[in-house]
Design a protein around this motif. Structure first.
Motif, PDB file in Angstrom:
ATOM      1  N   UNK A  34       1.004  -1.044   0.032  1.00 21.40           N
ATOM      2  CA  UNK A  34       0.143  -0.064   0.151  1.00 21.40           C
ATOM      3  C   UNK A  34       0.717   1.237  -0.067  1.00 21.40           C
ATOM      4  N   UNK A  35       2.146   1.191   0.289  1.00 21.65           N
ATOM      5  CA  UNK A  35       2.951   2.334   0.138  1.00 21.65           C
ATOM      6  C   UNK A  35       2.731   3.134  -0.986  1.00 21.65           C
ATOM      7  N   UNK A  36       2.916   2.577  -2.263  1.00 24.94           N
ATOM      8  CA  UNK A  36       2.734   3.335  -3.739  1.00 24.94           C
ATOM      9  C   UNK A  36       1.299   4.218  -3.641  1.00 24.94           C
ATOM     10  N   UNK A  37       0.344   4.020  -3.058  1.00 24.03           N
ATOM     11  CA  UNK A  37      -0.779   4.600  -2.644  1.00 24.03           C
ATOM     12  C   UNK A  37      -0.736   6.072  -2.005  1.00 24.03           C
ATOM     13  N   UNK A  38       0.642   5.983  -1.226  1.00 23.97           N
ATOM     14  CA  UNK A  38       1.030   7.280  -0.650  1.00 23.97           C
ATOM     15  C   UNK A  38       1.824   8.465  -1.405  1.00 23.97           C
ATOM     16  N   UNK A  39       2.355   7.884  -2.387  1.00 21.90           N
ATOM     17  CA  UNK A  39       3.242   8.309  -3.555  1.00 21.90           C
ATOM     18  C   UNK A  39       2.535   9.685  -4.379  1.00 21.90           C
ATOM     19  N   UNK A  40       3.041  10.599  -4.785  1.00 17.52           N
ATOM     20  CA  UNK A  40       2.213  11.669  -5.138  1.00 17.52           C
ATOM     21  C   UNK A  40       1.915  11.238  -6.851  1.00 17.52           C
ATOM     22  N   UNK A  41       0.914  11.738  -7.246  1.00 17.33           N
ATOM     23  CA  UNK A  41       0.288  11.422  -8.548  1.00 17.33           C
ATOM     24  C   UNK A  41       0.218  12.720  -9.334  1.00 17.33           C
ATOM     25  N   UNK A  42       0.650  12.619 -10.824  1.00 18.65           N
ATOM     26  CA  UNK A  42       0.499  13.959 -11.092  1.00 18.65           C
ATOM     27  C   UNK A  42      -0.940  14.306 -11.408  1.00 18.65           C
ATOM     28  N   UNK A  43      -0.919  15.692 -11.211  1.00 18.27           N
ATOM     29  CA  UNK A  43      -2.555  16.290 -11.450  1.00 18.27           C
ATOM     30  C   UNK A  43      -2.708  16.432 -12.848  1.00 18.27           C
ATOM     31  N   UNK A  57       6.419  10.061  -9.036  1.00 17.26           N
ATOM     32  CA  UNK A  57       6.945   8.876  -9.192  1.00 17.26           C
ATOM     33  C   UNK A  57       6.649   8.037 -10.512  1.00 17.26           C
ATOM     34  N   UNK A  58       7.660   7.646 -11.382  1.00 19.63           N
ATOM     35  CA  UNK A  58       7.377   7.049 -12.730  1.00 19.63           C
ATOM     36  C   UNK A  58       6.695   5.384 -12.262  1.00 19.63           C
ATOM     37  N   UNK A  59       5.834   5.158 -13.209  1.00 18.69           N
ATOM     38  CA  UNK A  59       5.263   3.972 -13.103  1.00 18.69           C
ATOM     39  C   UNK A  59       6.316   2.795 -13.160  1.00 18.69           C
ATOM     40  N   UNK A  60       7.332   2.962 -13.785  1.00 17.43           N
ATOM     41  CA  UNK A  60       8.301   1.763 -13.843  1.00 17.43           C
ATOM     42  C   UNK A  60       8.895   1.519 -12.413  1.00 17.43           C
ATOM     43  N   UNK A  65       9.288  -1.436  -7.560  1.00 15.00           N
ATOM     44  CA  UNK A  65       8.978  -1.441  -5.993  1.00 15.00           C
ATOM     45  C   UNK A  65       8.001  -2.670  -5.674  1.00 15.00           C
ATOM     46  N   UNK A  66       6.665  -2.853  -6.375  1.00 15.94           N
ATOM     47  CA  UNK A  66       5.736  -3.854  -5.935  1.00 15.94           C
ATOM     48  C   UNK A  66       6.378  -5.187  -6.330  1.00 15.94           C
TER      49      UNK A  66
END
Length: 100
Positions: A34-43, A57-60, A65-66
């Protein structure tokens, strides 16, 4: 009448702690996933020329990470299985009295 020992023998104590780790491993894995859910996403910006204000954070990176968490969970499960397979094979009865 002699008093029973207060502390467990070292082997029994370690086996119980290993079994506790086996039980908690799925919850640790879920939290790490669930950590990637805390990463900022582009608006979504109305003007494509504007730069985003936060670094993203890039999708790659997220996929690596996952996959890394998944691989570490497999290795941790295997290591804990190797340490606790004797306990699991006898049904958890590691004392003379049986399970408590």
């Amino acid at each position: 009448m002699p008093r029973p020992p207060i502390f467990l023998e070292k082997r029994g104590y370690r086996q119980r702690r290993m079994m506790d780790a086996v039980r908690l491993l799925p919850f640790l894995g879920l939290m790490l996933w669930m950590v990637p859910l805390l990463w900022p996403v582009p608006e979504i910006l109305p003007d494509a020329t504007l730069e985003p204000s936060e670094p993203t954070i890039a999708m790659s990176v997220a996929l690596r990470y996952l996959f890394g968490v998944w691989a570490l969970l497999i290795l941790a499960t295997w290591a804990l299985w190797r340490r606790t397979r004797d306990v699991a094979s006898d049904g958890g009865a590691d004392t003379k009295d049986g399970p408590r």
